[in-house]
Design a protein around this motif. Sequence first.
Motif, PDB file in Angstrom:
ATOM      1  N   ALA A 119       4.698   1.303  -6.497  1.00 13.98           N
ATOM      2  CA  ALA A 119       4.040   0.802  -5.289  1.00 13.98           C
ATOM      3  C   ALA A 119       2.676   1.442  -5.060  1.00 13.98           C
ATOM      4  N   ASN A 120       2.427   2.602  -5.637  1.00 15.42           N
ATOM      5  CA  ASN A 120       1.170   3.320  -5.422  1.00 15.42           C
ATOM      6  C   ASN A 120       0.150   3.093  -6.535  1.00 15.42           C
ATOM      7  N   THR A 121       0.331   2.054  -7.334  1.00 18.18           N
ATOM      8  CA  THR A 121      -0.549   1.824  -8.481  1.00 18.18           C
ATOM      9  C   THR A 121      -2.017   1.752  -8.077  1.00 18.18           C
ATOM     10  N   GLN A 122      -2.345   1.005  -7.034  1.00 17.47           N
ATOM     11  CA  GLN A 122      -3.743   0.852  -6.623  1.00 17.47           C
ATOM     12  C   GLN A 122      -4.340   2.190  -6.182  1.00 17.47           C
ATOM     13  N   ALA A 123      -3.589   2.970  -5.414  1.00 17.74           N
ATOM     14  CA  ALA A 123      -4.081   4.275  -4.963  1.00 17.74           C
ATOM     15  C   ALA A 123      -4.289   5.214  -6.145  1.00 17.74           C
ATOM     16  N   PHE A 124      -3.359   5.206  -7.100  1.00 16.35           N
ATOM     17  CA  PHE A 124      -3.505   6.053  -8.288  1.00 16.35           C
ATOM     18  C   PHE A 124      -4.710   5.633  -9.111  1.00 16.35           C
ATOM     19  N   ARG A 125      -4.925   4.323  -9.254  1.00 14.63           N
ATOM     20  CA  ARG A 125      -6.095   3.835  -9.996  1.00 14.63           C
ATOM     21  C   ARG A 125      -7.383   4.294  -9.329  1.00 14.63           C
ATOM     22  N   ALA A 126      -7.451   4.145  -7.995  1.00 15.55           N
ATOM     23  CA  ALA A 126      -8.659   4.554  -7.264  1.00 15.55           C
ATOM     24  C   ALA A 126      -8.910   6.051  -7.422  1.00 15.55           C
ATOM     25  N   ALA A 127      -7.858   6.858  -7.348  1.00 21.26           N
ATOM     26  CA  ALA A 127      -8.006   8.311  -7.509  1.00 21.26           C
ATOM     27  C   ALA A 127      -8.459   8.653  -8.925  1.00 21.26           C
ATOM     28  N   LEU A 128      -7.861   8.012  -9.922  1.00 16.77           N
ATOM     29  CA  LEU A 128      -8.237   8.263 -11.320  1.00 16.77           C
ATOM     30  C   LEU A 128      -9.696   7.895 -11.562  1.00 16.77           C
ATOM     31  N   LEU A 129     -10.110   6.741 -11.065  1.00 17.16           N
ATOM     32  CA  LEU A 129     -11.498   6.318 -11.234  1.00 17.16           C
ATOM     33  C   LEU A 129     -12.457   7.269 -10.527  1.00 17.16           C
ATOM     34  N   SER A 130     -12.107   7.700  -9.329  1.00 15.33           N
ATOM     35  CA  SER A 130     -12.964   8.629  -8.581  1.00 15.33           C
ATOM     36  C   SER A 130     -13.130   9.952  -9.320  1.00 15.33           C
ATOM     37  N   VAL A 131     -12.042  10.493  -9.814  1.00 18.03           N
ATOM     38  CA  VAL A 131     -12.106  11.759 -10.552  1.00 18.03           C
ATOM     39  C   VAL A 131     -12.893  11.576 -11.849  1.00 18.03           C
ATOM     40  N   GLY A 132     -12.662  10.459 -12.552  1.00 13.19           N
ATOM     41  CA  GLY A 132     -13.390  10.192 -13.791  1.00 13.19           C
ATOM     42  C   GLY A 132     -14.891  10.072 -13.572  1.00 13.19           C
ATOM     43  N   VAL A 133     -15.289   9.372 -12.515  1.00  7.62           N
ATOM     44  CA  VAL A 133     -16.714   9.226 -12.202  1.00  7.62           C
ATOM     45  C   VAL A 133     -17.319  10.576 -11.827  1.00  7.62           C
ATOM     46  N   LEU A 134     -16.608  11.358 -11.025  1.00 16.30           N
ATOM     47  CA  LEU A 134     -17.097  12.672 -10.631  1.00 16.30           C
ATOM     48  C   LEU A 134     -17.316  13.573 -11.847  1.00 16.30           C
ATOM     49  N   ILE A 135     -16.358  13.592 -12.760  1.00 14.22           N
ATOM     50  CA  ILE A 135     -16.507  14.398 -13.977  1.00 14.22           C
ATOM     51  C   ILE A 135     -17.667  13.881 -14.818  1.00 14.22           C
ATOM     52  N   GLY A 136     -17.816  12.553 -14.905  1.00 16.92           N
ATOM     53  CA  GLY A 136     -18.940  11.976 -15.657  1.00 16.92           C
ATOM     54  C   GLY A 136     -20.288  12.369 -15.068  1.00 16.92           C
ATOM     55  N   VAL A 137     -20.396  12.385 -13.750  1.00 14.79           N
ATOM     56  CA  VAL A 137     -21.647  12.794 -13.101  1.00 14.79           C
ATOM     57  C   VAL A 137     -21.940  14.265 -13.393  1.00 14.79           C
ATOM     58  N   VAL A 138     -20.916  15.105 -13.342  1.00 17.11           N
ATOM     59  CA  VAL A 138     -21.106  16.530 -13.662  1.00 17.11           C
ATOM     60  C   VAL A 138     -21.585  16.686 -15.106  1.00 17.11           C
ATOM     61  N   LEU A 139     -21.012  15.920 -16.041  1.00 19.20           N
ATOM     62  CA  LEU A 139     -21.463  15.982 -17.437  1.00 19.20           C
ATOM     63  C   LEU A 139     -22.919  15.553 -17.565  1.00 19.20           C
ATOM     64  N   CYS A 140     -23.300  14.494 -16.844  1.00 20.71           N
ATOM     65  CA  CYS A 140     -24.697  14.036 -16.887  1.00 20.71           C
ATOM     66  C   CYS A 140     -25.646  15.087 -16.335  1.00 20.71           C
ATOM     67  N   ILE A 141     -25.246  15.718 -15.244  1.00 24.58           N
ATOM     68  CA  ILE A 141     -26.093  16.763 -14.659  1.00 24.58           C
ATOM     69  C   ILE A 141     -26.247  17.920 -15.633  1.00 24.58           C
ATOM     70  N   ARG A 142     -25.171  18.346 -16.251  1.00 25.31           N
ATOM     71  CA  ARG A 142     -25.247  19.447 -17.222  1.00 25.31           C
ATOM     72  C   ARG A 142     -26.162  19.081 -18.397  1.00 25.31           C
TER      73      ARG A 142
END
Length: 146
Positions: free
Chosen positions: A41-64
């Motif tokens: 039942a929480n698939t959409q929330a888990f997807r949103a959290a996964l995408l948010s964390v993935g984007v955040l890590i990607g931005v940190v990699l770009c900044i580095r």
Amino acid sequence: MNPSQPKRRRPLSYLAILGLSVLLGLGVGLGAALIDEFGGANTQAFRAALLSVGVLIGVVLCIRWWQGADEAVREAHKWAWYWGGSAGIAVVVVLFVLSSWDLITLNIPPYGDGPDGLLLSGSALTLGLMLAGYIIAWAAWWLRHR
């Protein structure tokens, strides 16, 4: 090293950032597959959290990576995004105007059903042409400055 001087971080190399980005993509893909399989039942929330964390890590990699890039590399990317991205958007605007004037028929397959699919298709077309313009402009910049 003098204790009063701040400790300087060593920038990550291009290949290290590329490798970490590939691992991030694989991790997000695997995580998405697992969420689809076991999310319930929480698939959409888990997807949103996964995408948010993935984007955040990607931005940190770009900044580095950006912090470790030299002035020529930074200038090439800024110039390419400005001119190449602008050229890509200009092509989309011309296609939109010609299509709205019924001078051409633009048949873009939708990425889904309804208006959301058409919006995603238009976004993909715009980003794709901006990226193509960027790649061309980036190559032109380096060929001119070698």
